[in-house]
Motif scaffolding. Structure first.
Motif, PDB file in Angstrom:
ATOM      1  N   ALA A  88       9.763 -16.003   4.824  1.00  0.00           N
ATOM      2  CA  ALA A  88       8.937 -14.797   4.917  1.00  0.00           C
ATOM      3  C   ALA A  88       9.749 -13.591   4.482  1.00  0.00           C
ATOM      4  N   LEU A  89       9.031 -12.584   4.016  1.00  0.00           N
ATOM      5  CA  LEU A  89       9.637 -11.322   3.600  1.00  0.00           C
ATOM      6  C   LEU A  89       9.215 -10.235   4.577  1.00  0.00           C
ATOM      7  N   ILE A  90      10.194  -9.543   5.128  1.00  0.00           N
ATOM      8  CA  ILE A  90       9.924  -8.404   6.002  1.00  0.00           C
ATOM      9  C   ILE A  90      10.155  -7.132   5.201  1.00  0.00           C
ATOM     10  N   GLU A  91       9.141  -6.304   5.085  1.00  0.00           N
ATOM     11  CA  GLU A  91       9.236  -5.005   4.420  1.00  0.00           C
ATOM     12  C   GLU A  91       9.165  -3.946   5.513  1.00  0.00           C
ATOM     13  N   ILE A  92      10.288  -3.328   5.779  1.00  0.00           N
ATOM     14  CA  ILE A  92      10.386  -2.447   6.936  1.00  0.00           C
ATOM     15  C   ILE A  92      11.073  -1.152   6.539  1.00  0.00           C
ATOM     16  N   GLU A  93      10.327  -0.068   6.640  1.00  0.00           N
ATOM     17  CA  GLU A  93      10.857   1.283   6.407  1.00  0.00           C
ATOM     18  C   GLU A  93      11.592   1.377   5.064  1.00  0.00           C
ATOM     19  N   GLY A  94      10.999   0.768   4.041  1.00  0.00           N
ATOM     20  CA  GLY A  94      11.557   0.862   2.703  1.00  0.00           C
ATOM     21  C   GLY A  94      12.627  -0.157   2.365  1.00  0.00           C
ATOM     22  N   GLN A  95      12.947  -1.065   3.275  1.00  0.00           N
ATOM     23  CA  GLN A  95      13.928  -2.110   3.013  1.00  0.00           C
ATOM     24  C   GLN A  95      13.278  -3.484   3.138  1.00  0.00           C
ATOM     25  N   ARG A  96      13.901  -4.480   2.483  1.00  0.00           N
ATOM     26  CA  ARG A  96      13.313  -5.820   2.449  1.00  0.00           C
ATOM     27  C   ARG A  96      14.337  -6.851   2.907  1.00  0.00           C
ATOM     28  N   VAL A  97      13.910  -7.698   3.838  1.00  0.00           N
ATOM     29  CA  VAL A  97      14.750  -8.764   4.373  1.00  0.00           C
ATOM     30  C   VAL A  97      14.008 -10.082   4.197  1.00  0.00           C
ATOM     31  N   LEU A  98      14.647 -11.046   3.553  1.00  0.00           N
ATOM     32  CA  LEU A  98      14.050 -12.360   3.319  1.00  0.00           C
ATOM     33  C   LEU A  98      14.560 -13.334   4.373  1.00  0.00           C
ATOM     34  N   LEU A  99      13.633 -14.049   5.018  1.00  0.00           N
ATOM     35  CA  LEU A  99      13.975 -14.994   6.077  1.00  0.00           C
ATOM     36  C   LEU A  99      13.948 -16.430   5.567  1.00  0.00           C
ATOM     37  N   ASP A 100      14.968 -17.194   5.884  1.00  0.00           N
ATOM     38  CA  ASP A 100      15.029 -18.652   5.694  1.00  0.00           C
ATOM     39  C   ASP A 100      14.341 -19.126   4.417  1.00  0.00           C
ATOM     40  N   PRO A 101      14.789 -18.678   3.253  1.00  0.00           N
ATOM     41  CA  PRO A 101      14.092 -19.041   2.017  1.00  0.00           C
ATOM     42  C   PRO A 101      14.333 -20.501   1.627  1.00  0.00           C
ATOM     43  N   VAL A 102      13.259 -21.256   1.455  1.00  0.00           N
ATOM     44  CA  VAL A 102      13.313 -22.634   0.972  1.00  0.00           C
ATOM     45  C   VAL A 102      12.250 -22.774  -0.104  1.00  0.00           C
TER      46      VAL A 102
ATOM     47  N   ILE B 161      15.101  -7.630  13.818  1.00  0.00           N
ATOM     48  CA  ILE B 161      15.211  -6.781  12.630  1.00  0.00           C
ATOM     49  C   ILE B 161      14.624  -5.432  13.017  1.00  0.00           C
ATOM     50  N   ALA B 162      15.465  -4.432  13.160  1.00  0.00           N
ATOM     51  CA  ALA B 162      15.025  -3.149  13.710  1.00  0.00           C
ATOM     52  C   ALA B 162      15.388  -1.998  12.782  1.00  0.00           C
ATOM     53  N   GLY B 163      14.391  -1.163  12.493  1.00  0.00           N
ATOM     54  CA  GLY B 163      14.627   0.077  11.772  1.00  0.00           C
ATOM     55  C   GLY B 163      14.684   1.238  12.726  1.00  0.00           C
ATOM     56  N   ALA B 164      14.575   2.441  12.179  1.00  0.00           N
ATOM     57  CA  ALA B 164      14.606   3.626  13.024  1.00  0.00           C
ATOM     58  C   ALA B 164      13.372   3.718  13.910  1.00  0.00           C
ATOM     59  N   HIS B 165      12.244   3.161  13.420  1.00  0.00           N
ATOM     60  CA  HIS B 165      10.984   3.300  14.152  1.00  0.00           C
ATOM     61  C   HIS B 165      10.273   1.980  14.415  1.00  0.00           C
ATOM     62  N   ARG B 166      10.504   0.958  13.589  1.00  0.00           N
ATOM     63  CA  ARG B 166       9.748  -0.287  13.685  1.00  0.00           C
ATOM     64  C   ARG B 166      10.703  -1.440  13.984  1.00  0.00           C
TER      65      ARG B 166
ATOM     66  N   PRO C 160       0.819  -1.206   0.000  1.00  0.00           N
ATOM     67  CA  PRO C 160       0.000   0.000   0.000  1.00  0.00           C
ATOM     68  C   PRO C 160       0.857   1.261   0.000  1.00  0.00           C
ATOM     69  N   ALA C 161       0.288   2.327  -0.491  1.00  0.00           N
ATOM     70  CA  ALA C 161       0.988   3.611  -0.507  1.00  0.00           C
ATOM     71  C   ALA C 161       0.978   4.185   0.909  1.00  0.00           C
ATOM     72  N   VAL C 162       2.092   4.014   1.601  1.00  0.00           N
ATOM     73  CA  VAL C 162       2.195   4.499   2.973  1.00  0.00           C
ATOM     74  C   VAL C 162       3.522   5.233   3.124  1.00  0.00           C
ATOM     75  N   ASP C 163       3.691   5.872   4.244  1.00  0.00           N
ATOM     76  CA  ASP C 163       4.942   6.543   4.571  1.00  0.00           C
ATOM     77  C   ASP C 163       6.013   5.483   4.786  1.00  0.00           C
ATOM     78  N   THR C 164       7.019   5.416   3.893  1.00  0.00           N
ATOM     79  CA  THR C 164       8.032   4.372   4.014  1.00  0.00           C
ATOM     80  C   THR C 164       8.825   4.470   5.306  1.00  0.00           C
ATOM     81  N   ALA C 165       8.836   5.631   5.930  1.00  0.00           N
ATOM     82  CA  ALA C 165       9.543   5.770   7.197  1.00  0.00           C
ATOM     83  C   ALA C 165       8.861   4.973   8.302  1.00  0.00           C
ATOM     84  N   ARG C 166       7.591   4.634   8.113  1.00  0.00           N
ATOM     85  CA  ARG C 166       6.836   3.892   9.131  1.00  0.00           C
ATOM     86  C   ARG C 166       6.308   2.559   8.609  1.00  0.00           C
TER      87      ARG C 166
END
Length: 378
Positions: free
Chosen positions: A122-136, A255-260, A104-110
């Motif tokens: 799983a894919l974590i989308e956090i503050e404009g960055q993406r981290v993929l967990l344990d891909p099988v 997995i920690a960003g500036a806010h989340r 969704p179109a949201v504030d990428t900072a949050r």
């Protein structure tokens, strides 16, 4: 994944799972990639660094707490349940899959959302960055393409359909969390670092991942990607891809960003370390909690669903999303039992819960209501 542990006299050491050494021994000579799938060994600088870890002694890594040993005739119970149990280990219809919609179109900072692809991937989308967990993405979580636990559902998307990533995070080296074929393809398609526990880099190195893209961390160590911090935290589990046990470390992750912030259990039994992680790194906006593949025979290495809720509360978690269920049969319970038990416990303890279909994106601030989708195909 399997319940075996070096030095553990529990039945898990003798019975294992369908990814056990019996299957490996029967096919090692016939399957070309089995020796490669076993991974690498720690040598030179990597071995020296492992030896300096507070978790490493007597030639192997160790858990932060003593394992709880089972009681009773568990070997006999497991065999009886395997052959005469009435568990429903496969869904009666196809597991519903979704293709992730555009975020969704949201504030990428949050921004914070989770896409669950099945099992622990799983894919974590956090503050404009993406981290993929344990891909099988392979059909089986096994060193062999011929035997071993086979998928109950296909991946909801192909690997070439993944969005650009910023990092790939691995919790430990068991076959249902670290897959040779998937690592090889991601190495070619995504020019990003693999962030892994100590020693796991030996496998990646043997599989052709460039050395400058392998980041190995001990517990409490962090890697920074801009404003994103990836921190290895304790877990109570074990490691190994063959006869060698506990030669690499296992980990949960912050997995920690500036806010989340997000917490991922990896595989773990319930232990007091969750409260310490919650105090040191929480509260968390969302936790990804392992809920499946439990049994009384290995209570110290995988959590029961009720324990996952307790751990979530220890961690000071906000939304709980279950992982490690619905994709591979790794224990003798009904395939859908873990999430039924989790849902009941979450309601009884007033815990916010989201249970996505494979491929469904969960916006953490606006999670979908739990609708029991799995019960229609159980």
């Amino acid at each position: 994944m399997a319940p075996a542990r070096r030095g553990d006299r529990s039945p898990g050491r003798r019975t294992g799972t369908a990814v056990g050494l019996a299957a490996l021994a029967g096919l090692a000579g016939a399957v070309r990639d089995v020796p490669l799938a076993l991974g690498g060994r720690l040598t030179s600088t990597r071995a020296e660094r492992a030896a300096r870890s507070p978790q490493f002694r007597d030639g192997s890594f160790h858990n932060p707490a003593s394992s709880r040993l089972p009681t009773g005739n568990m070997d006999r119970d497991l065999v009886r349940e395997l052959f005469f149990g009435k568990q429903k280990r496969h869904p009666t219809m196809a597991v519903p899959l979704l293709r992730p919609a555009d975020p969704p179109a949201v504030d990428t900072a949050r921004e914070l959302s989770i896409v669950w692809y099945g099992h622990a991937s799983a894919l974590i989308e956090i503050e404009g960055q993406r981290v993929l967990l344990d891909p099988v993405w392979s059909q089986r979580c096994s060193p062999s393409a011929r035997v071993g636990p086979k998928r109950l559902h296909e991946p909801p998307i192909r690997l070439d359909e993944l969005p650009p990533l910023d990092a790939i995070l691995i919790s430990h080296d068991h076959y249902d969390h670290l897959d040779l074929a998937t690592v090889r393809e991601l190495t070619d398609r995504q020019n990003v670092p693999f962030v892994v526990p100590l020693g796991v880099g030996a496998h990646l190195d043997r599989w052709g991942v460039p050395a400058d893209r392998i980041i190995e961390l001990d517990w409490s160590e962090s890697h920074h990607l801009g404003d994103l911090t990836l921190t290895a935290t304790p877990a109570q589990h074990f490691s190994g891809r063959g006869l060698r046990r506990d030669g690499t470390l296992w980990s949960s992750w912050v997995i920690a960003g500036a806010h989340r912030s997000v917490f991922y259990t990896g595989d773990s039994g319930y232990f007091t370390g969750y409260a310490a992680i919650g105090a040191g790194y929480g509260p968390f906006d969302v936790t990804l909690m392992q809920i499946g593949a439990y049994d009384r025979a290995w209570p110290s290495i995988h959590m029961f669903p009720e324990e996952a809720v307790a751990a979530h509360l220890d961690l000071r978690g906000g939304l709980l999303i279950p992982v490690h269920w619905a994709t591979f049969n790794l224990a003798l319970h009904d395939w859908s039992e873990p999430v039924d038990r989790l849902w009941a416990e979450a309601k009884s303890r007033d815990v916010r819960l989201a249970v996505p279909r494979p491929g469904e994106r969960v916006v953490v601030d606006e999670p979908p209501p739990v609708d029991g989708w799995w019960q229609a195909i159980a």
